[in-house]
Design a protein around this motif. Structure first.
Motif, PDB file in Angstrom:
ATOM      1  N   TYR A 145     -41.249  35.564  51.087  1.00 41.50           N
ATOM      2  CA  TYR A 145     -40.836  35.965  49.755  1.00 41.50           C
ATOM      3  C   TYR A 145     -41.644  37.144  49.224  1.00 41.50           C
ATOM      4  CZ  TYR A 145     -38.451  31.427  49.484  1.00 41.50           C
ATOM      5  OH  TYR A 145     -37.629  30.354  49.704  1.00 41.50           O
ATOM      6  N   LYS A 146     -40.976  37.952  48.375  1.00 44.65           N
ATOM      7  CA  LYS A 146     -41.688  38.956  47.588  1.00 44.65           C
ATOM      8  C   LYS A 146     -42.203  38.299  46.311  1.00 44.65           C
ATOM      9  CE  LYS A 146     -37.494  40.685  45.303  1.00 44.65           C
ATOM     10  NZ  LYS A 146     -36.621  41.869  45.098  1.00 44.65           N
ATOM     11  N   MET A 147     -43.068  39.006  45.589  1.00 45.63           N
ATOM     12  CA  MET A 147     -43.638  38.474  44.359  1.00 45.63           C
ATOM     13  C   MET A 147     -42.542  38.243  43.317  1.00 45.63           C
ATOM     14  SD  MET A 147     -46.550  37.723  42.755  1.00 45.63           S
ATOM     15  CE  MET A 147     -47.947  38.727  43.235  1.00 45.63           C
ATOM     16  N   PRO A 148     -42.492  37.058  42.703  1.00 44.92           N
ATOM     17  CA  PRO A 148     -41.495  36.816  41.655  1.00 44.92           C
ATOM     18  C   PRO A 148     -41.682  37.766  40.478  1.00 44.92           C
ATOM     19  CG  PRO A 148     -42.475  34.761  42.416  1.00 44.92           C
ATOM     20  CD  PRO A 148     -43.278  35.863  43.018  1.00 44.92           C
ATOM     21  N   GLY A 149     -40.577  38.228  39.914  1.00 40.16           N
ATOM     22  CA  GLY A 149     -40.636  39.113  38.761  1.00 40.16           C
ATOM     23  C   GLY A 149     -40.618  38.342  37.460  1.00 40.16           C
ATOM     24  N   GLY A 170     -33.116  35.483  45.141  1.00 46.51           N
ATOM     25  CA  GLY A 170     -33.157  36.876  45.560  1.00 46.51           C
ATOM     26  C   GLY A 170     -34.540  37.376  45.915  1.00 46.51           C
ATOM     27  N   LEU A 171     -35.441  36.468  46.246  1.00 41.64           N
ATOM     28  CA  LEU A 171     -36.824  36.850  46.555  1.00 41.64           C
ATOM     29  C   LEU A 171     -37.080  36.978  48.052  1.00 41.64           C
ATOM     30  CD1 LEU A 171     -38.773  34.569  44.023  1.00 41.64           C
ATOM     31  CD2 LEU A 171     -38.097  36.965  43.746  1.00 41.64           C
ATOM     32  N   GLU A 172     -36.129  36.578  48.878  1.00 41.45           N
ATOM     33  CA  GLU A 172     -36.351  36.608  50.318  1.00 41.45           C
ATOM     34  C   GLU A 172     -36.382  38.050  50.836  1.00 41.45           C
ATOM     35  OE1 GLU A 172     -33.857  34.971  48.828  1.00 41.45           O
ATOM     36  OE2 GLU A 172     -33.971  32.838  49.349  1.00 41.45           O
ATOM     37  N   ILE A 173     -37.470  38.420  51.513  1.00 38.50           N
ATOM     38  CA  ILE A 173     -37.509  39.751  52.135  1.00 38.50           C
ATOM     39  C   ILE A 173     -37.044  39.687  53.581  1.00 38.50           C
ATOM     40  CG2 ILE A 173     -39.305  40.650  50.609  1.00 38.50           C
ATOM     41  CD1 ILE A 173     -41.317  40.185  52.912  1.00 38.50           C
ATOM     42  N   PHE A 259     -47.330  36.114  48.834  1.00 38.66           N
ATOM     43  CA  PHE A 259     -46.115  36.918  48.734  1.00 38.66           C
ATOM     44  C   PHE A 259     -46.350  38.274  49.396  1.00 38.66           C
ATOM     45  CE2 PHE A 259     -46.323  34.126  44.990  1.00 38.66           C
ATOM     46  CZ  PHE A 259     -45.173  33.368  45.201  1.00 38.66           C
ATOM     47  N   PHE A 260     -45.266  38.861  49.919  1.00 36.91           N
ATOM     48  CA  PHE A 260     -45.376  40.090  50.709  1.00 36.91           C
ATOM     49  C   PHE A 260     -44.438  41.174  50.186  1.00 36.91           C
ATOM     50  CE2 PHE A 260     -46.445  36.659  53.703  1.00 36.91           C
ATOM     51  CZ  PHE A 260     -47.631  37.125  54.246  1.00 36.91           C
ATOM     52  N   ASP A 261     -44.770  42.418  50.535  1.00 34.12           N
ATOM     53  CA  ASP A 261     -43.773  43.479  50.512  1.00 34.12           C
ATOM     54  C   ASP A 261     -43.527  43.909  51.954  1.00 34.12           C
ATOM     55  OD1 ASP A 261     -45.856  45.142  51.262  1.00 34.12           O
ATOM     56  OD2 ASP A 261     -45.921  46.257  49.390  1.00 34.12           O
ATOM     57  N   VAL A 262     -42.541  44.756  52.159  1.00 39.86           N
ATOM     58  CA  VAL A 262     -42.177  45.135  53.520  1.00 39.86           C
ATOM     59  C   VAL A 262     -42.011  46.644  53.589  1.00 39.86           C
ATOM     60  CG1 VAL A 262     -39.714  44.703  53.062  1.00 39.86           C
ATOM     61  CG2 VAL A 262     -40.556  44.719  55.416  1.00 39.86           C
ATOM     62  N   LYS A 263     -42.548  47.234  54.660  1.00 35.20           N
ATOM     63  CA  LYS A 263     -42.475  48.672  54.877  1.00 35.20           C
ATOM     64  C   LYS A 263     -42.239  48.928  56.361  1.00 35.20           C
ATOM     65  CE  LYS A 263     -45.639  49.811  51.087  1.00 35.20           C
ATOM     66  NZ  LYS A 263     -46.930  50.435  50.705  1.00 35.20           N
ATOM     67  N   PRO A 264     -41.778  50.125  56.703  1.00 35.83           N
ATOM     68  CA  PRO A 264     -41.653  50.454  58.129  1.00 35.83           C
ATOM     69  C   PRO A 264     -43.013  50.413  58.817  1.00 35.83           C
ATOM     70  CG  PRO A 264     -40.442  52.021  56.779  1.00 35.83           C
ATOM     71  CD  PRO A 264     -41.248  51.188  55.835  1.00 35.83           C
ATOM     72  N   TRP A 265     -43.035  49.987  60.040  1.00 29.86           N
ATOM     73  CA  TRP A 265     -44.272  49.960  60.820  1.00 29.86           C
ATOM     74  C   TRP A 265     -44.587  51.369  61.302  1.00 29.86           C
ATOM     75  CZ3 TRP A 265     -48.209  46.815  61.766  1.00 29.86           C
ATOM     76  CH2 TRP A 265     -49.060  47.126  62.839  1.00 29.86           C
ATOM     77  N   ASN A 266     -45.788  51.863  60.943  1.00 25.67           N
ATOM     78  CA  ASN A 266     -46.187  53.206  61.387  1.00 25.67           C
ATOM     79  C   ASN A 266     -47.462  53.180  62.221  1.00 25.67           C
ATOM     80  OD1 ASN A 266     -48.166  52.683  59.532  1.00 25.67           O
ATOM     81  ND2 ASN A 266     -47.733  54.423  58.198  1.00 25.67           N
ATOM     82  N   GLY A 267     -47.874  51.980  62.593  1.00 23.97           N
ATOM     83  CA  GLY A 267     -49.079  51.846  63.412  1.00 23.97           C
ATOM     84  C   GLY A 267     -50.328  51.596  62.615  1.00 23.97           C
ATOM     85  N   ASP A 268     -50.309  51.888  61.300  1.00 16.23           N
ATOM     86  CA  ASP A 268     -51.489  51.686  60.467  1.00 16.23           C
ATOM     87  C   ASP A 268     -51.439  50.327  59.788  1.00 16.23           C
ATOM     88  OD1 ASP A 268     -52.588  54.141  61.043  1.00 16.23           O
ATOM     89  OD2 ASP A 268     -51.677  55.143  59.320  1.00 16.23           O
ATOM     90  N   VAL A 269     -52.597  49.710  59.666  1.00 12.47           N
ATOM     91  CA  VAL A 269     -52.755  48.481  58.898  1.00 12.47           C
ATOM     92  C   VAL A 269     -53.683  48.809  57.743  1.00 12.47           C
ATOM     93  CG1 VAL A 269     -53.542  46.106  58.922  1.00 12.47           C
ATOM     94  CG2 VAL A 269     -52.427  47.072  60.946  1.00 12.47           C
ATOM     95  N   VAL A 270     -53.207  48.666  56.526  1.00 13.87           N
ATOM     96  CA  VAL A 270     -53.955  49.094  55.348  1.00 13.87           C
ATOM     97  C   VAL A 270     -54.616  47.894  54.695  1.00 13.87           C
ATOM     98  CG1 VAL A 270     -53.790  50.209  53.090  1.00 13.87           C
ATOM     99  CG2 VAL A 270     -52.423  51.050  55.000  1.00 13.87           C
ATOM    100  N   GLY A 271     -55.931  48.018  54.407  1.00 16.93           N
ATOM    101  CA  GLY A 271     -56.680  46.955  53.760  1.00 16.93           C
ATOM    102  C   GLY A 271     -56.791  47.171  52.262  1.00 16.93           C
TER     103      GLY A 271
END
Length: 358
Positions: A145-149, A170-173, A259-271
């Motif tokens: 799920y994404k963060m509830p609004g 509508g929260l399922e990513i 909860f998560f967001d989703v982005k294209p994988w570009n090889g980087d993992v951001v902390g």
């Protein structure tokens, strides 16, 4: 994620730099010398250059008055780091010795020390790989799920969320194939997802439900499900997969839900420092005691006892809900099966040193 103090008393007042390598029986950030750092001369120092470059790019954009821990009294500002970063950018590093010499010229090591001693606990984390779909069908049955609004409360226990409290909102990513993998990616905070369409996506932590993290391994030992000396990610996963009817009740002993967001994988993992993490050189810390961007020296046992100790230069570039305390860290191993093996087994004792501007 900022977490509560566990009682570290920072040394207040002027502290004199040590001239030798003698141990100090003080509490807080105790100044020492580079010859005191276990294994300092043997590290491959240049491997930390990408992590330091990323960190300096963040610090340079901070207001001079932004608070950072740069002194033994726990105070300081971003402006204390900017001359070091400027010099770092101007320096051409061609060898490990170049980086070692730079640190010795511009930084002072301070050992983290508590009334209980100088030893703390260091765990490991990695980037798990999951299989997912944007549609629910076949094996893809576990939602992320994404963060509830506005209008929806996120402050529900995990047991209610996995029980369907957000179904149809509508929260399922995406949906993934394995509820146990979904549980562990919430602990790691980031994951790579191989989609049924052939896409590769990255899921990132955006928040959680307000319930504290609870280590289920401890409860499994208390219930006789695991032996005390055999609590690793691997042993926990094995038990959960072998007991599918009991698995969710055990996982929901930890009522925290991420909860998560989703982005294209570009090889980087951001902390949490908002820069790409560097395997073996990025450490997650408790920012109550260590400012993100701080160079560190870690001296800890390797998760495999037959391997050399982890004695290396690192940078504080991430945080975590379970990373609480001054002498506490989470070592970033990277992506893949070997990273998972090391991270899952790591529960090491070690010491931690901050390298602060002179």
């Amino acid at each position: 994620m900022k977490i509560q103090s566990t009682g570290l008393i920072l040394v207040i007042g002027a502290l004199t730099m040590l001239s030798g390598c003698a141990d100090q029986n003080k509490e807080g950030l105790v100044p020492t010398s580079f010859c005191h750092l276990p294994g300092w001369d043997n590290d491959r120092h240049a491997e930390v250059v990408p992590a330091l470059a990323h960190t300096c790019s963040v610090i340079e954009k901070k207001p001079d008055s932004a608070k950072m821990i740069t002194r033994a009294d726990g105070k300081g500002f971003a402006s204390d780091w900017k001359p070091v970063c400027k010099k770092f950018k101007e320096t051409r590093f061609e060898s490990h010795k170049d980086v070692k010499d730079f640190c010795e010229a511009h930084l002072t090591p301070y050992q983290m020390s508590l009334t209980s001693g100088t030893s703390g606990t260091f765990t490991g984390y990695y980037i798990p790989i999951l299989k997912g779909s944007r549609k629910r069908y076949g094996p893809y049955q576990t939602p992320l799920y994404k963060m509830p609004g506005k209008g929806l409360s996120r402050k529900l226990p995990r047991s209610k969320i996995v029980g369907g409290a957000f179904k149809g909102k509508g929260l399922e990513i995406m949906w993934v194939t394995d509820p146990i993998d979904a549980f562990f990616v919430q602990i790691e905070g980031t994951g790579k997802v191989l989609m049924d369409t052939g896409e590769e996506l990255r899921i990132n932590y955006t928040g959680q439900n307000g319930y504290p993290y609870f280590p289920i391994g401890k409860a499994m030992v208390e219930r006789g499900l695991l032996e005390k000396g055999n609590v690793t990610m691997q042993s926990i996963k094995k038990w959960l997969k072998e007991h599918p009817k009991q698995a969710e009740s055990i996982m929901s002993l930890n009522q925290s839900y991420v909860f998560f967001d989703v982005k294209p994988w570009n090889g980087d993992v951001v902390g949490s420092h908002n820069v790409p993490l560097t395997p073996h050189r990025s450490l997650a810390v408790d920012r109550s005691y260590i400012s993100l961007g701080t160079p560190l020296w870690l001296a800890a046992d390797h998760p495999h006892p037959d391997k050399p100790a982890l004695q290396q230069l690192m940078v504080a570039q991430d945080t975590g809900g379970a990373i609480k305390g001054a002498i506490r860290g989470d070592y970033y191993w990277g992506i893949g099966d070997q990273a998972a093996d090391h991270a899952g087994r790591m529960n090491s004792k070690g010491e931690l040193y901050l390298l602060l501007p002179k």
